[in-house]
Scaffold this active site. Structure first.
Site, PDB file in Angstrom:
ATOM      1  N   LYS A 118       0.811  -1.220   0.000  1.00  0.00           N
ATOM      2  CA  LYS A 118       0.000   0.000   0.000  1.00  0.00           C
ATOM      3  C   LYS A 118       0.843   1.267   0.000  1.00  0.00           C
ATOM      4  O   LYS A 118       0.387   2.314  -0.472  1.00  0.00           O
ATOM      5  CB  LYS A 118      -0.964  -0.026   1.187  1.00  0.00           C
ATOM      6  CG  LYS A 118      -2.037  -1.113   1.016  1.00  0.00           C
ATOM      7  CD  LYS A 118      -2.801  -1.364   2.300  1.00  0.00           C
ATOM      8  CE  LYS A 118      -3.720  -0.215   2.639  1.00  0.00           C
ATOM      9  NZ  LYS A 118      -4.407  -0.463   3.940  1.00  0.00           N
ATOM     10  N   HIS A 237     -12.843  -0.415  11.288  1.00  0.00           N
ATOM     11  CA  HIS A 237     -12.408  -0.184   9.903  1.00  0.00           C
ATOM     12  C   HIS A 237     -12.943  -1.256   8.956  1.00  0.00           C
ATOM     13  O   HIS A 237     -12.381  -1.509   7.896  1.00  0.00           O
ATOM     14  CB  HIS A 237     -10.874  -0.123   9.786  1.00  0.00           C
ATOM     15  CG  HIS A 237     -10.250   0.858  10.724  1.00  0.00           C
ATOM     16  ND1 HIS A 237     -10.446   2.209  10.621  1.00  0.00           N
ATOM     17  CD2 HIS A 237      -9.446   0.678  11.797  1.00  0.00           C
ATOM     18  CE1 HIS A 237      -9.795   2.822  11.583  1.00  0.00           C
ATOM     19  NE2 HIS A 237      -9.174   1.912  12.324  1.00  0.00           N
ATOM     20  N   ASN A 294      -8.140  -2.348  -4.421  1.00  0.00           N
ATOM     21  CA  ASN A 294      -8.368  -3.775  -4.189  1.00  0.00           C
ATOM     22  C   ASN A 294      -8.446  -4.462  -5.542  1.00  0.00           C
ATOM     23  O   ASN A 294      -9.350  -4.201  -6.335  1.00  0.00           O
ATOM     24  CB  ASN A 294      -9.642  -3.999  -3.384  1.00  0.00           C
ATOM     25  CG  ASN A 294      -9.464  -3.572  -1.930  1.00  0.00           C
ATOM     26  OD1 ASN A 294      -8.377  -3.697  -1.368  1.00  0.00           O
ATOM     27  ND2 ASN A 294     -10.506  -3.065  -1.324  1.00  0.00           N
ATOM     28  N   ARG A 296      -9.406  -7.143  -6.965  1.00  0.00           N
ATOM     29  CA  ARG A 296     -10.264  -8.329  -6.899  1.00  0.00           C
ATOM     30  C   ARG A 296     -11.716  -7.865  -6.881  1.00  0.00           C
ATOM     31  O   ARG A 296     -11.991  -6.664  -6.838  1.00  0.00           O
ATOM     32  CB  ARG A 296      -9.982  -9.092  -5.604  1.00  0.00           C
ATOM     33  CG  ARG A 296     -10.164  -8.183  -4.393  1.00  0.00           C
ATOM     34  CD  ARG A 296     -10.036  -8.917  -3.077  1.00  0.00           C
ATOM     35  NE  ARG A 296      -9.884  -8.000  -1.968  1.00  0.00           N
ATOM     36  CZ  ARG A 296     -10.859  -7.421  -1.308  1.00  0.00           C
ATOM     37  NH1 ARG A 296     -12.117  -7.642  -1.632  1.00  0.00           N
ATOM     38  NH2 ARG A 296     -10.605  -6.584  -0.316  1.00  0.00           N
ATOM     39  N   ARG A 342     -24.504  -6.543   5.578  1.00  0.00           N
ATOM     40  CA  ARG A 342     -23.760  -7.789   5.812  1.00  0.00           C
ATOM     41  C   ARG A 342     -24.344  -8.451   7.054  1.00  0.00           C
ATOM     42  O   ARG A 342     -24.310  -7.880   8.148  1.00  0.00           O
ATOM     43  CB  ARG A 342     -22.278  -7.504   6.029  1.00  0.00           C
ATOM     44  CG  ARG A 342     -21.605  -6.857   4.832  1.00  0.00           C
ATOM     45  CD  ARG A 342     -20.107  -6.854   5.036  1.00  0.00           C
ATOM     46  NE  ARG A 342     -19.445  -6.081   3.989  1.00  0.00           N
ATOM     47  CZ  ARG A 342     -18.140  -6.093   3.772  1.00  0.00           C
ATOM     48  NH1 ARG A 342     -17.340  -6.826   4.541  1.00  0.00           N
ATOM     49  NH2 ARG A 342     -17.606  -5.371   2.808  1.00  0.00           N
TER      50      ARG A 342
HETATM   51  P1  ADP Z   1     -13.927  -5.538   0.992  1.00  0.00           P
HETATM   52  O1  ADP Z   1     -12.568  -4.903   0.957  1.00  0.00           O
HETATM   53  O2  ADP Z   1     -14.238  -6.405  -0.167  1.00  0.00           O
HETATM   54  O3  ADP Z   1     -15.005  -4.584   1.291  1.00  0.00           O
HETATM   55  P2  ADP Z   1     -13.624  -6.258   3.739  1.00  0.00           P
HETATM   56  O4  ADP Z   1     -12.737  -5.096   3.911  1.00  0.00           O
HETATM   57  O5  ADP Z   1     -14.848  -6.348   4.521  1.00  0.00           O
HETATM   58  O6  ADP Z   1     -13.908  -6.541   2.195  1.00  0.00           O
HETATM   59  O7  ADP Z   1     -12.841  -7.580   4.057  1.00  0.00           O
HETATM   60  C1  ADP Z   1     -11.486  -7.557   4.342  1.00  0.00           C
HETATM   61  C2  ADP Z   1     -10.848  -8.761   3.804  1.00  0.00           C
HETATM   62  O8  ADP Z   1     -11.444  -9.943   4.321  1.00  0.00           O
HETATM   63  C3  ADP Z   1     -10.993  -8.775   2.330  1.00  0.00           C
HETATM   64  O9  ADP Z   1      -9.795  -9.238   1.771  1.00  0.00           O
HETATM   65  C4  ADP Z   1     -12.121  -9.725   2.115  1.00  0.00           C
HETATM   66  O10 ADP Z   1     -11.962 -10.315   0.879  1.00  0.00           O
HETATM   67  C5  ADP Z   1     -11.953 -10.699   3.275  1.00  0.00           C
HETATM   68  N1  ADP Z   1     -13.251 -11.264   3.641  1.00  0.00           N
HETATM   69  C6  ADP Z   1     -14.307 -10.607   4.120  1.00  0.00           C
HETATM   70  N2  ADP Z   1     -15.338 -11.440   4.314  1.00  0.00           N
HETATM   71  C7  ADP Z   1     -14.914 -12.672   3.941  1.00  0.00           C
HETATM   72  C8  ADP Z   1     -15.507 -13.976   3.880  1.00  0.00           C
HETATM   73  N3  ADP Z   1     -16.768 -14.172   4.227  1.00  0.00           N
HETATM   74  N4  ADP Z   1     -14.758 -15.003   3.448  1.00  0.00           N
HETATM   75  C9  ADP Z   1     -13.500 -14.809   3.075  1.00  0.00           C
HETATM   76  N5  ADP Z   1     -12.874 -13.609   3.103  1.00  0.00           N
HETATM   77  C10 ADP Z   1     -13.569 -12.564   3.532  1.00  0.00           C
HETATM   78  P1  ADP Z   2      -7.646  -1.962   4.464  1.00  0.00           P
HETATM   79  O1  ADP Z   2      -6.539  -2.343   3.531  1.00  0.00           O
HETATM   80  O2  ADP Z   2      -7.521  -2.639   5.785  1.00  0.00           O
HETATM   81  O3  ADP Z   2      -8.981  -2.031   3.827  1.00  0.00           O
HETATM   82  P2  ADP Z   2      -7.710   0.918   4.091  1.00  0.00           P
HETATM   83  O4  ADP Z   2      -6.451   1.668   3.839  1.00  0.00           O
HETATM   84  O5  ADP Z   2      -8.603   0.688   2.949  1.00  0.00           O
HETATM   85  O6  ADP Z   2      -7.346  -0.431   4.826  1.00  0.00           O
HETATM   86  O7  ADP Z   2      -8.514   1.665   5.249  1.00  0.00           O
HETATM   87  C1  ADP Z   2      -9.600   1.058   5.898  1.00  0.00           C
HETATM   88  C2  ADP Z   2     -10.539   2.133   6.463  1.00  0.00           C
HETATM   89  O8  ADP Z   2      -9.865   3.008   7.367  1.00  0.00           O
HETATM   90  C3  ADP Z   2     -11.125   3.052   5.422  1.00  0.00           C
HETATM   91  O9  ADP Z   2     -12.319   2.546   4.918  1.00  0.00           O
HETATM   92  C4  ADP Z   2     -11.373   4.325   6.192  1.00  0.00           C
HETATM   93  O10 ADP Z   2     -12.578   4.245   6.902  1.00  0.00           O
HETATM   94  C5  ADP Z   2     -10.268   4.349   7.191  1.00  0.00           C
HETATM   95  N1  ADP Z   2      -9.130   5.150   6.727  1.00  0.00           N
HETATM   96  C6  ADP Z   2      -8.098   4.727   5.970  1.00  0.00           C
HETATM   97  N2  ADP Z   2      -7.217   5.720   5.733  1.00  0.00           N
HETATM   98  C7  ADP Z   2      -7.687   6.806   6.375  1.00  0.00           C
HETATM   99  C8  ADP Z   2      -7.215   8.156   6.545  1.00  0.00           C
HETATM  100  N3  ADP Z   2      -6.053   8.566   6.020  1.00  0.00           N
HETATM  101  N4  ADP Z   2      -7.954   9.003   7.291  1.00  0.00           N
HETATM  102  C9  ADP Z   2      -9.109   8.583   7.840  1.00  0.00           C
HETATM  103  N5  ADP Z   2      -9.593   7.345   7.735  1.00  0.00           N
HETATM  104  C10 ADP Z   2      -8.908   6.450   7.011  1.00  0.00           C
HETATM  105 MG    MG Z   3      -9.641  -0.955   2.161  1.00  0.00          MG
END
Ligand code: ADP
Ligand code: ADP
Ligand code: MG
Length: 457
Positions: A118, A237, A294, A296, A342
């Protein structure tokens, strides 16, 4: 290239069921894989054939690359759909699939790699002209450097594991004396969960909204966006309720052009192909910043399918088979509003702790504008081995208010006995004024839960 004849689904639960259903609709034979805990699972019954790949723990089954590749070989599958989670963003697996002469239904290993780190992804996005959150240039090596960067950014800052996902390995730091500890804990989480101890810093955007853009690209460089989704209703998160279009973007329509252009630019920059999502945090002032891509299909892709009428899994299959994306941007339209809830086997009263158990009666809700994707049914054991999400309810209507009403009604009609779920909690959330007015940010749900507990005590 013609479409595939047989595809192996390297996943379980609702997404494996969904993929099996799309394969059936297209006349493509499907192969399920399952662990010993899932021998009777719904995804196994929906597929044409199945292969037992190991004991219940995912490390020995759904993450067992040797067993999955062997299952594909033994059944004569031509391609592997990884679903989401599990092996979907595993660079080594994507490479091995190709080396075995099979097609990975997703992007190239190079694209997964470009976005998988990332900290590096931020650089890629920025170079493509996509705004990123102010933060460190790449990973931060030592604490003194982190101190200087955080000071320059201004607190609060966010420490993030470069290999992170699922909200794991992130910490908000409000003041300088807490920074060192956050760095250590995120490095440890990154190392233990993702095998990568690198961390980076971002400015913490206050009261942010999470808005993401779905994209589809083919092998010929042609790509479209499919509008945005908003996923600001989160705990730890992690997304709980998602919707499309984003009510924030609907209220600030001038944002959409820039947001979708930035997403397409980030994807183009890495020669992306197949379905992907570019995630942004958006400040209350409407400024948006790339946080990650992401590479995927996402859990919440169904709300996009609802408003656009586009079958994302169908396109994933065609694109992976080398067919051109015949969809043009002007063909993609946004109709009405869709909301996804969900449904988890968890106890909202006890910090959302997962609640495994045996489902007795189970009747999915039906009705106009109601889609219910699930991997379980009557007599299913929900085991502690896997993610506790048991279903996704997606409602679609002409407007957001009606989609919300449909969701509340459908949750009411959903019959599930024998298991503790967050059903009533979702209904309560959907009925709040804050949700109705979409006046939320990513911290709202946790503030709401805290306040509700206090009021009870
Ligand atoms: P997304 O980024 O698709 O919104 P989430 O952030 O909720 O998904 O999920 C975080 C990670 O966990 C993702 O890599 C997602 O693919 C995985 N994950 C979430 N729910 C499931 C599940 N029911 N089975 C397998 N992997 C899951
Ligand atoms: P993951 O790879 O675990 O999905 P992300 O980088 O997508 O992590 O961040 C997950 C969540 O955290 C985001 O959906 C958002 O709600 C919060 N977030 C991420 N980065 C920031 C930021 N710089 N400031 C505020 N909230 C953030
Ligand atoms: Mg994310």
């Amino acid at each position: 290239m013609a479409a595939f004849r047989k595809v192996l689904i390297a996943n379980r639960g609702e997404i494996a069921c969904r993929i099996a259903t799309v394969l059936r609709q297209r006349g493509i034979a499907s192969v399920a894989v399952c662990s010993e805990a899932d021998a009777d699972a719904r995804h196994v019954r929906l597929a044409d054939e199945h292969v037992l790949i190991g004991p219940p723990p995912v490390a020995q089954s759904y993450l067992n690359q040797d067993a999955i590749l062997e299952a594909a070989r033994a059944t004569g599958a031509e391609a592997i759909h990884p679903g989401y989670g599990l092996l979907s963003e595993n660079i080594g697996f994507a490479r091995r699939v190709a080396e075995a002469g099979l097609v990975f239904i997703g992007p190239t290993p190079e694209a997964i790699e470009a976005m998988g780190d990332k900290a590096r992804a931020r650089e890629t996005a920025r170079a493509a002209g996509c705004p990123v959150v102010p933060g460190s240039d790449g990973p931060v090596e030592d604490d003194a450097e982190a101190d200087r960067i955080a000071e320059a950014l201004g607190y609060p800052v966010l420490v993030k594991a470069a290999g992170g996902g699922g909200g794991i390995g992130m910490a908000i730091v409000e003041q300088p004396d807490k920074l060192a500890r956050a760095l250590t804990s995120c490095r440890d989480r990154g190392r233990s969960s993702f095998g990568n101890a690198a961390v980076y810093l971002e400015k913490y955007i206050e009261r942010p909204r999470h808005i993401e853009v779905q994209v589809l690209f083919d092998h010929f460089g042609h790509g479209v966006h499919l509008f945005e989704r908003e996923c600001s209703v989160q705990r730890r998160h992690q997304k709980v309720i998602e919707e499309a279009p984003s009510p924030f973007v609907v209220a600030h329509p001038e944002m959409r052009e820039g947001l979708t252009r930035a997403a397409l630019a980030a994807a183009s920059a890495i020669g992306y192909r197949n379905a992907g999502t570019v995630e942004f945090v958006v400040g209350q002032d409407g400024r948006f910043y790339f946080i990650e891509m992401n590479t995927r299909l996402q859990v919440e892709h169904a709300v996009t399918e609802a408003i656009t009428g586009v079958d994302l899994i169908g396109w994933q299959l065609d694109i992976a088979a080398g067919l051109p994306l015949t969809l043009q941007q002007a063909d993609v339209t946004c109709n009405g509003a869709a909301i996804e809830c969900r449904i988890y086997a968890e106890d909202p009263e006890k910090s959302f702790v997962p609640k495994p158990g045996r489902i007795a009666a189970f009747e999915p809700p039906t009705g106009e504008g109601v889609r219910f994707d699930t991997g379980v049914g009557p007599d299913t054991d929900v085991t502690p081995y896997y993610d506790p999400m048991i279903a996704k309810l997606v409602t679609h209507a002409g407007d957001r208010a009606e989609a919300t009403t449909r969701a509340i009604d459908a949750l009411e009609r959903f019959r599930i006995d024998g298991l503790t779920t967050n059903r009533a909690f979702l209904q309560t959330i959907l009925a709040t004024d804050t949700f109705r007015q979409a006046d939320y940010d990513t911290g709202w749900l946790e503030r709401y839960v805290k306040a509700a507990r206090k009021a009870q005590a």
